[in-house]
Design a protein around this motif. Sequence first.
Motif, PDB file in Angstrom:
ATOM      1  N   GLY A 308       1.277  -0.957  -0.193  1.00  0.00           N
ATOM      2  CA  GLY A 308      -0.459   0.004  -0.234  1.00  0.00           C
ATOM      3  C   GLY A 308       0.755   1.577  -0.111  1.00  0.00           C
ATOM      4  O   GLY A 308       0.808   2.338  -0.743  1.00  0.00           O
ATOM      5  N   PHE A 309       2.209   1.506   0.630  1.00  0.00           N
ATOM      6  CA  PHE A 309       2.680   2.165   1.135  1.00  0.00           C
ATOM      7  C   PHE A 309       3.520   2.393  -0.586  1.00  0.00           C
ATOM      8  O   PHE A 309       3.514   3.785  -0.523  1.00  0.00           O
ATOM      9  N   ALA A 310       3.591   1.091  -1.092  1.00  0.00           N
ATOM     10  CA  ALA A 310       4.016   1.816  -2.777  1.00  0.00           C
ATOM     11  C   ALA A 310       2.981   2.346  -3.815  1.00  0.00           C
ATOM     12  O   ALA A 310       3.352   2.670  -4.492  1.00  0.00           O
ATOM     13  N   ARG A 311       1.807   1.697  -2.945  1.00  0.00           N
ATOM     14  CA  ARG A 311       0.924   2.564  -4.114  1.00  0.00           C
ATOM     15  C   ARG A 311       0.641   3.834  -3.920  1.00  0.00           C
ATOM     16  O   ARG A 311       0.792   5.335  -5.025  1.00  0.00           O
ATOM     17  N   GLY A 312       1.119   4.440  -2.621  1.00  0.00           N
ATOM     18  CA  GLY A 312      -0.006   5.508  -2.077  1.00  0.00           C
ATOM     19  C   GLY A 312       1.788   6.557  -2.918  1.00  0.00           C
ATOM     20  O   GLY A 312       1.824   8.119  -3.089  1.00  0.00           O
ATOM     21  N   LEU A 313       3.580   6.047  -2.471  1.00  0.00           N
ATOM     22  CA  LEU A 313       4.233   6.760  -2.870  1.00  0.00           C
ATOM     23  C   LEU A 313       3.999   7.653  -4.898  1.00  0.00           C
ATOM     24  O   LEU A 313       4.394   8.159  -5.959  1.00  0.00           O
ATOM     25  N   GLU A 314       3.493   5.811  -5.590  1.00  0.00           N
ATOM     26  CA  GLU A 314       3.178   5.767  -7.230  1.00  0.00           C
ATOM     27  C   GLU A 314       2.401   6.991  -6.985  1.00  0.00           C
ATOM     28  O   GLU A 314       2.418   8.184  -8.074  1.00  0.00           O
ATOM     29  N   LYS A 315       1.280   7.365  -6.510  1.00  0.00           N
ATOM     30  CA  LYS A 315       0.699   8.031  -6.867  1.00  0.00           C
ATOM     31  C   LYS A 315       1.024   9.489  -6.772  1.00  0.00           C
ATOM     32  O   LYS A 315       0.755  10.517  -7.197  1.00  0.00           O
ATOM     33  N   THR A 316       1.745   9.648  -5.209  1.00  0.00           N
ATOM     34  CA  THR A 316       2.038  11.467  -4.917  1.00  0.00           C
ATOM     35  C   THR A 316       3.780  11.135  -5.728  1.00  0.00           C
ATOM     36  O   THR A 316       3.381  12.063  -6.610  1.00  0.00           O
ATOM     37  N   ILE A 317       4.191  10.338  -6.466  1.00  0.00           N
ATOM     38  CA  ILE A 317       4.987  10.699  -7.507  1.00  0.00           C
ATOM     39  C   ILE A 317       4.804  11.087  -8.940  1.00  0.00           C
ATOM     40  O   ILE A 317       5.199  11.680  -9.418  1.00  0.00           O
ATOM     41  N   ALA A 318       3.284  10.319  -8.571  1.00  0.00           N
ATOM     42  CA  ALA A 318       2.839  11.094 -10.740  1.00  0.00           C
ATOM     43  C   ALA A 318       2.429  12.784 -10.157  1.00  0.00           C
ATOM     44  O   ALA A 318       2.357  12.915 -11.440  1.00  0.00           O
TER      45      ALA A 318
END
Length: 336
Positions: A308-318
């Motif tokens: 879940g942390f990785a998915r949140g990071l992907e949204k934040t990175i985008a």
Amino acid sequence: MPLKGNRILVTGADGFIGSHLTEALVKAGHQVRAMVLYNSFGHRGWLDHADPAIRDDLDVFAGDVRDPNGVRTAMRDCQVVLHLAALIAIPYSYHSPDSYVDTNVKGTLNVLQAARDLGVERVVATSTSEVYGTARFVPITEEHPLQGQSPYSASKIGADQMALAFHRAFGTPVVLLRPFNTFGPRQSARAVIPAIITQIAEGSRRLHLGALHPTRDFSYVADTVQGFIAAAGCEALIGEEVNIGSGFEISIGDTVQLIARLMGAEVEIVTDTQRLRPEKSEVERLWADTTKAQRHLGWAPAFGGREGFARGLEKTIAWFSDPANRALYGPSRYVL
């Protein structure tokens, strides 16, 4: 208590978490009054970048939580108050601690006093995992001792205790929500995750950062928002604190490597002394126990654990990878 049909005041609606919360409430069909910090430019912080349909549905009040008269005016005809307005930058609290007492302690007092006088049905006051200081045991439950390791955390301990005191002394219906290390789009670039992402996105492969060994429980902003909404409608937690976190602990150093991998970059790290806390002020370890939130709020992180942390990071990175969004932060420099 049901939120439908009640007018909700969000203080700090112009900020990082507050703007996300305000948008979520409007999208859910709630009547929202957004209290933003007054300025002569008429800026409404991150709400200026919300969808026009969101802005059109908002009742915006420009004021300052340090002013009891403005707080009382903003709160009139509101049944629910979600109090997020605060000074939160730890480095600036070393520089100007008096302003943290005025905003965080006295500002919260103003909200509580107005809520008591006006008969507000629910106040959700925002705490922070920083009030625990370095973990003495993990995962950290709400019974963990409070340790003021920075002027910021000390001011939040004061605000928390004032909220609980108003409940005990006057029956003010307060719930104390304690988020752990929220991250996501719109967060200050001073915070570690945006600091990593923006430097890589700008093309740097030598990242200027502070301490890498501390661990944190990073919670994606959408989960924090749902925690606020759940707490606002919960009767069981009146007069109590409740943690909101991901249930996942990771070091800053490992976070750097994960973000670099997601962004396809190889990086090296340069220690930037201005980003280091004084030795005894550094919070070495944070990891939330969210059993209480799951039991009483029916809340669980949608972005929990490493995946879940990785998915949140992907949204934040985008979001931060969009040059138009990065441009809102001004030149690439460290700001307290």
